[in-house]
Write an enzyme that holds these catalytic residues in place. Structure first.
Site, PDB file in Angstrom:
ATOM      1  N   CYS A 331       0.839  -1.203   0.000  1.00  0.00           N
ATOM      2  CA  CYS A 331       0.000   0.000   0.000  1.00  0.00           C
ATOM      3  C   CYS A 331       0.880   1.262   0.000  1.00  0.00           C
ATOM      4  CB  CYS A 331      -0.978  -0.032   1.162  1.00  0.00           C
ATOM      5  SG  CYS A 331      -2.379   1.105   0.941  1.00  0.00           S
ATOM      6  N   HIS A 432      -3.676  -5.558   1.207  1.00  0.00           N
ATOM      7  CA  HIS A 432      -3.486  -5.849   2.634  1.00  0.00           C
ATOM      8  C   HIS A 432      -3.924  -7.286   2.911  1.00  0.00           C
ATOM      9  CE1 HIS A 432      -2.578  -1.738   3.839  1.00  0.00           C
ATOM     10  NE2 HIS A 432      -3.607  -1.311   3.135  1.00  0.00           N
TER      11      HIS A 432
END
Length: 498
Positions: A331, A432
């Protein structure tokens, strides 16, 4: 159906509120009740994507699992994600409404309170019981006005409160008595009992103190919960660094402890892996040699990247790659790996742009609309199955995306995500939960140099932890007395139970 609401508040942060709520949820669920978790207001950088496409605190997603439920935005209607020392992104019922400093948010609390009560009412219409987690301590005098996180909420919905304190920190009796003393009389009256958490030793040695506490306050001690060594439930916000001793030939993984690190629970499966030695490197520490460097998520990517440079990580990463090491960016960490990060609207700080590490040929432009999705697909590496979730505000473009790290399932077919460098040593992704899927974790660890093929099932580890926690609560907490209190609670008058 109108749910009975029970609230757990703590004398301090990290007193055990999240864990007790998760455990009570599992206990009530075991008994056949329809139960849901709730946290009115949460300040955390660990978040989860709900089944209805919103964003809530990670702890409430774990508590939902304890209830056997998919998480929903109503379980955490207000989430504050700090992006500086003075401000935070405000998320209401799963959607970001903007960045606010403390003064602006204080003025906004009227709207936030309405969302909190609306979400609680919706849950109350669908469940038999709601177990509520407070935030911090109810005795923080400077935060009492317009409170929606602790006693302000309890007063608004007229529910009983359990007060939990951590004896492992020391001063447990002072914490409990002092907290009660700082509450208003009406608030003090709704505290129906105490729970003492993380006790080590012989409970008989504690009895004189418990007798004094009950006599002094007129409140019962509902239970003394033991210190559960090795219990793992994902942290609400604090970075968990404890791990068991690892063998000398374990895969060495290091992670910079960024000032605004987010969703570091991504790395819990590695910390718990018996063949992985995962270490966070804090400010001022020299990064040790490693097989794998992971750049984690960040709520303020440009400022955290500046911190990385000040801490000397840029030459460390270059040397690591030169000697054959591997790098993963997740991310915000993926965005750092690119050539440039642009934030023209100042979503994560002052408007502007800055250079990335230049390790992948991509650039990222931050935009107000977040991508929020639970996803599944496969790694390009070994074609390993993977599941996870996306939470990001950036749009990343560039030639490196022609070699994606992940192919995600999509209604229109496969959707590429992330990038792998031409030499195969650098991987970036927005996904994630990358290491929660055993096939994906095993493939990534083999890529990083781990020769052992057995990878624990992280989801099974989490489920076993919830069962162990519920077993402990059923053994050490007087649930029958608690049930009498709840059944005897009369709105406007409190409880008539003994």
């Amino acid at each position: 159906m109108t749910a009975a609401t029970l609230m757990v508040q703590g004398t301090t942060s990290d007193a055990g509120k999240s864990v007790l709520v998760a455990g009570l949820c599992r206990c009530f669920s075991r008994s056949g009740m329809k139960v849901a978790p709730f946290k009115p207001q949460n300040m955390a950088l660990n978040s989860a994507v709900t089944a209805d496409g919103g964003e809530i605190g990670r702890a409430q997603a774990v508590q939902a699992q304890a209830c056997g439920l998919a998480p929903s935005v109503d379980m955490n209607p207000v989430l504050l994600k700090p992006n500086s020392d003075r401000g935070a992104q405000v998320i209401i019922q799963g959607r970001a409404v903007g960045n606010m400093d403390a003064v602006a948010y204080h003025d906004y609390k009227r709207i936030a309170r309405a969302a909190v009560l609306e979400s609680h009412a919706r849950l109350g219409a669908s469940f038999e019981r709601i177990v509520v987690e407070g935030a911090g301590s109810p005795a923080e005098i400077n935060l009492r006005e317009h409170d929606i996180a602790n006693m302000g909420f309890a007063e608004a919905v007229d529910c009983p409160v359990i007060l939990i304190a951590d004896i492992d920190r020391g001063g447990v009796f002072a914490h409990l008595v002092g907290t009660l003393a700082l509450l208003a009389p009406s608030e003090r009256a709704r505290v129906v009992g105490f729970v003492i958490n993380r006790f080590r030793g012989d409970p008989a040695l504690l009895k004189p103190g418990l007798d004094w506490l009950e006599h002094e306050t007129g409140k019962p001690v509902l239970g003394v919960l033991p210190y559960l060594h090795g219990l793992h439930l994902e942290a609400e916000d604090a970075v968990a660094v404890r791990q068991t001793d690892k063998p000398s030939d374990a895969l060495r993984v290091i992670v910079p402890r960024l000032p605004r690190i987010s969703n570091h629970t991504d790395l819990d499966p590695l910390r718990l892996h018996p063949r992985v030695d995962l270490r966070y490197v804090f400010a001022g520490e020299v990064p040790p040699p490693a097989d794998l460097i992971i750049l984690p998520g960040s709520k303020s990517v440009r400022s955290d990247l500046d911190w990385l440079r000040r801490e000397g990580w840029e030459p460390v990463i270059a040397r690591h790659l030169r000697y054959g090491g591997r790098v993963i960016g997740i991310c915000g960490g993926f965005q750092m790996l690119g050539t440039r990060i642009l934030d023209p609207s100042g979503l994560e700080g002052d408007p502007g742009e800055g250079p990335g590490l230049g390790l992948l040929d991509v650039e990222t432009r931050l935009a107000p609309e977040k991508t929020l999705a639970n996803v599944c697909g496969r790694l390009r590496m070994e074609d390993a199955a993977v599941t996870g979730y996306e939470i990001h505000a950036g749009r990343t473009t560039g030639p490196a995306l022609e070699h994606p790290a992940v192919l995600l399932d999509d209604v229109k077919g496969e959707r590429p995500d992330g990038a792998i460098s031409d030499d195969g040593r650098i991987l970036g992704t927005y996904l994630h939960g990358l290491f929660e899927s055993p096939p994906a974790a095993a493939a990534l660890l083999r890529w990083a140099g781990l020769t052992v093929h057995e990878t624990p099932d992280y989801r099974a580890v989490r489920e076993a932890a919830l069962e162990r926690l519920a077993d402990s609560i059923e053994q050490h907490l007087d649930l029958r007395h608690l049930e009498q209190i709840l059944c005897g609670w009369v709105p406007g008058r409190g409880t008539g139970a003994p």
